[in-house]
Design an enzyme around this catalytic site. Structure first.
Site, PDB file in Angstrom:
ATOM      1  N   HIS A  81       1.043  -1.439  -0.410  1.00  0.00           N
ATOM      2  CA  HIS A  81       0.309  -0.540  -0.125  1.00  0.00           C
ATOM      3  C   HIS A  81       1.141   0.921  -0.166  1.00  0.00           C
ATOM      4  O   HIS A  81       0.498   1.998   0.494  1.00  0.00           O
ATOM      5  CB  HIS A  81      -0.731   0.022   1.030  1.00  0.00           C
ATOM      6  N   GLU A  96       2.749   0.130   4.815  1.00  0.00           N
ATOM      7  CA  GLU A  96       2.048   2.044   4.082  1.00  0.00           C
ATOM      8  C   GLU A  96       3.609   2.633   4.133  1.00  0.00           C
ATOM      9  O   GLU A  96       4.443   2.375   4.537  1.00  0.00           O
ATOM     10  CB  GLU A  96       1.028   1.749   6.001  1.00  0.00           C
ATOM     11  N   GLY A 133      -3.085   9.304  -2.904  1.00  0.00           N
ATOM     12  CA  GLY A 133      -3.189   8.189  -1.987  1.00  0.00           C
ATOM     13  C   GLY A 133      -3.755   6.946  -3.497  1.00  0.00           C
ATOM     14  O   GLY A 133      -4.196   5.964  -3.383  1.00  0.00           O
ATOM     15  N   ASP A 176      -8.963  11.978  -3.817  1.00  0.00           N
ATOM     16  CA  ASP A 176      -7.964  11.813  -2.788  1.00  0.00           C
ATOM     17  C   ASP A 176      -7.267  12.670  -2.912  1.00  0.00           C
ATOM     18  O   ASP A 176      -7.303  13.985  -3.208  1.00  0.00           O
ATOM     19  CB  ASP A 176      -6.922  10.884  -3.998  1.00  0.00           C
ATOM     20  N   HIS A 219     -11.865   8.653  -1.488  1.00  0.00           N
ATOM     21  CA  HIS A 219     -11.020   7.520  -1.291  1.00  0.00           C
ATOM     22  C   HIS A 219      -9.515   8.328  -0.296  1.00  0.00           C
ATOM     23  O   HIS A 219      -8.362   8.430  -0.427  1.00  0.00           O
ATOM     24  CB  HIS A 219     -10.216   7.330  -2.381  1.00  0.00           C
ATOM     25  N   ILE A 269     -19.118  -8.171  -0.287  1.00  0.00           N
ATOM     26  CA  ILE A 269     -18.509  -6.535   0.091  1.00  0.00           C
ATOM     27  C   ILE A 269     -19.015  -5.432   0.010  1.00  0.00           C
ATOM     28  O   ILE A 269     -18.321  -4.314   0.830  1.00  0.00           O
ATOM     29  CB  ILE A 269     -17.450  -6.985  -1.544  1.00  0.00           C
TER      30      ILE A 269
END
Length: 447
Positions: free
Chosen positions: A133, A381, A147, A164, A353, A313
């Site tokens: 990520h 991350e 991102g 984003d 996002h 989901i």
């Protein structure tokens, strides 16, 4: 800014000096796409693209074509693309069996005279338990940080966009540091293989190498030896983290703990880790004003309209709304006083996002970290922490926040958020079932 932590990392962070004109804020996804393509076309030394995925669609094709064109025009260019190993080898969720993006990468390499290697990084042996990520593109001495991944909606290729944050930082030391990590910390690993070449090894056969890579990454960090610990001027610190209690997690919690007046947090998925919740509660107790911006459930990238068939989901946005409602209910008194402001972002059928933090008038955290348990424990991350003690970036900072708040509404009461009886029947039935069997807590930890 003082820290409440006994073993504080903030004062020890080494950073690279910045000038105010070296930092540029881009206002939207379409501008981000144009900027990225322009930078690729004008690159003279290196292009390092790191993203969760580079999708086989019109926008993805545009980016990969641009990379091949740049390499063909200047063969000496160092061009590297890095994506998640597992994500690249499956199709889109809910789209049935598909070969994944790796087949497309291989076709592109086979049919082009230029060579653009696409490396797959396996952070775990299963995607559910951790992905690459990392964010940030290095083009010559410029770092483009967002991102966003690379596909039609993230790049606003057509009528819809996924919102984003988008920043350009012109800094050779930062660019060198980020390239060094990709080159030596990822690509050099035995677990990492090229996805654009045929006959890929199986993930099972890489199990031992993947374990070794993850162990190494837990102790890895960006090379900041060329940086400084001086805190008198504008600077940027790159941060890396994977696994529990990693340095990035610790800095995020320290930043919240150090806030004296104003804290703003953005996250697309309201499922904050307990450590973050704890520091937010403490900040409220000492009088800090807090704004939290999350996406409306219909602006979540997992949202599926009730008119379409139910998929598991599609319950995720509702789980996040339940979590947000609980939080709002606990803090209704702070909401009433105006000390706590919860904002829902919604702009038509576009999606949200956006993540990051703004601390007082000094720190700005650029990150792809979703500030959820998965980001704090499973995924690899990173982040860029901008320290602005003299307020040199206050104007672009306010401009960015104004753009973000433009499509938000404030939650006045926790009752403004829907509950189970209001949800579509398939969603409500599923959430009742998982609540009964007590796996809701597990879902919150991994999603």
């Amino acid at each position: 800014m003082p820290s409440l932590f006994k073993r504080s990392l903030l004062p020890k962070l080494r950073s690279f000096p910045l000038t105010a004109d070296a930092v540029t804020f881009l206002s939207g996804a379409a501008e981000f796409r144009r900027c990225l393509l322009e930078k690729i076309a004008s690159a003279t030394r290196r292009i390092y693209i790191v993203a969760l995925y580079l999708q086989q669609d019109e926008a993805g094709q545009e980016v990969l074509d641009a990379l091949h064109a740049a390499k063909l025009a200047r063969p000496e260019l160092d061009v590297v693309v890095v994506v998640d190993w597992l994500r690249a080898q499956r199709g889109l969720i809910g789209a049935g069996k598909q070969p994944g993006n790796s087949a497309w990468y291989q076709e592109m390499t086979r049919t082009h005279a230029s060579e653009v290697p696409v490396y797959g990084v396996p952070v775990q042996t299963r995607e559910l338990f951790g992905v690459l990520h990392l964010k940030g593109f290095v083009i010559d001495d410029c770092v483009i940080y967002s991102g966003a991944s690379l596909n039609n909606v993230y790049l606003h290729k057509f009528d819809k966009y996924r919102y984003d944050r988008y920043h350009l930082l012109q800094n050779p030391q930062l660019a060198d540091s980020m390239q060094h990590l990709v080159q030596h910390g990822l690509v050099a690993s035995k677990a990492v293989h090229r996805l654009d070449l045929p006959n890929l090894p199986t993930t099972r056969s890489l199990r031992s190498d993947i374990g070794d890579l993850r162990s190494r990454l837990k102790h890895a960090a960006y090379d900041t030896t060329q940086g400084t610990t001086d805190r008198t001027g504008l600077s940027v610190s790159p941060l890396l983290g994977v696994g529990k209690n990693n340095p990035l997690n610790r800095v995020i919690c320290e930043l919240i703990a150090s806030t004296q007046q104003q804290l703003t947090i953005c996250t697309p998925y309201f499922n904050l880790p307990l450590a973050v919740i704890r520091e937010i509660n403490r900040a409220l107790a000492r009088g800090v004003k807090i704004d939290i911006v999350v996406g409306d459930k219909t602006a979540n990238d997992f949202y599926i309209p009730p008119s379409e068939p139910f998929k598991v989901i599609s319950a995720l946005p509702y789980l996040y709304e339940i979590s947000l409602r609980r939080f709002a209910k606990r803090h209704q008194r702070n909401i009433d006083s105006g000390q706590l402001n919860l904002h829902l972002w919604l702009d038509g059928d576009n999606t949200y996002h956006l993540k990051g933090m703004w601390i007082d008038q000094r720190y700005t955290l650029l990150t792809g970290n979703n500030l959820n348990p998965r980001a704090f424990r499973l995924d690899l991350e990173n982040a860029l922490l901008i320290d602005d003690p003299k307020g040199e970036l206050q104007v672009p900072r306010r401009t960015e926040l104004a753009h973000i708040f433009q499509h938000t509404r404030r939650i006045e009461r926790f009752q403004d958020l829907q509950t189970l009886p209001d949800y579509p029947s398939g969603v409500a039935k599923f959430l009742k079932r998982v609540s009964r069997v007590r796996i809701e807590r597990l879902l919150y930890r991994i999603l």
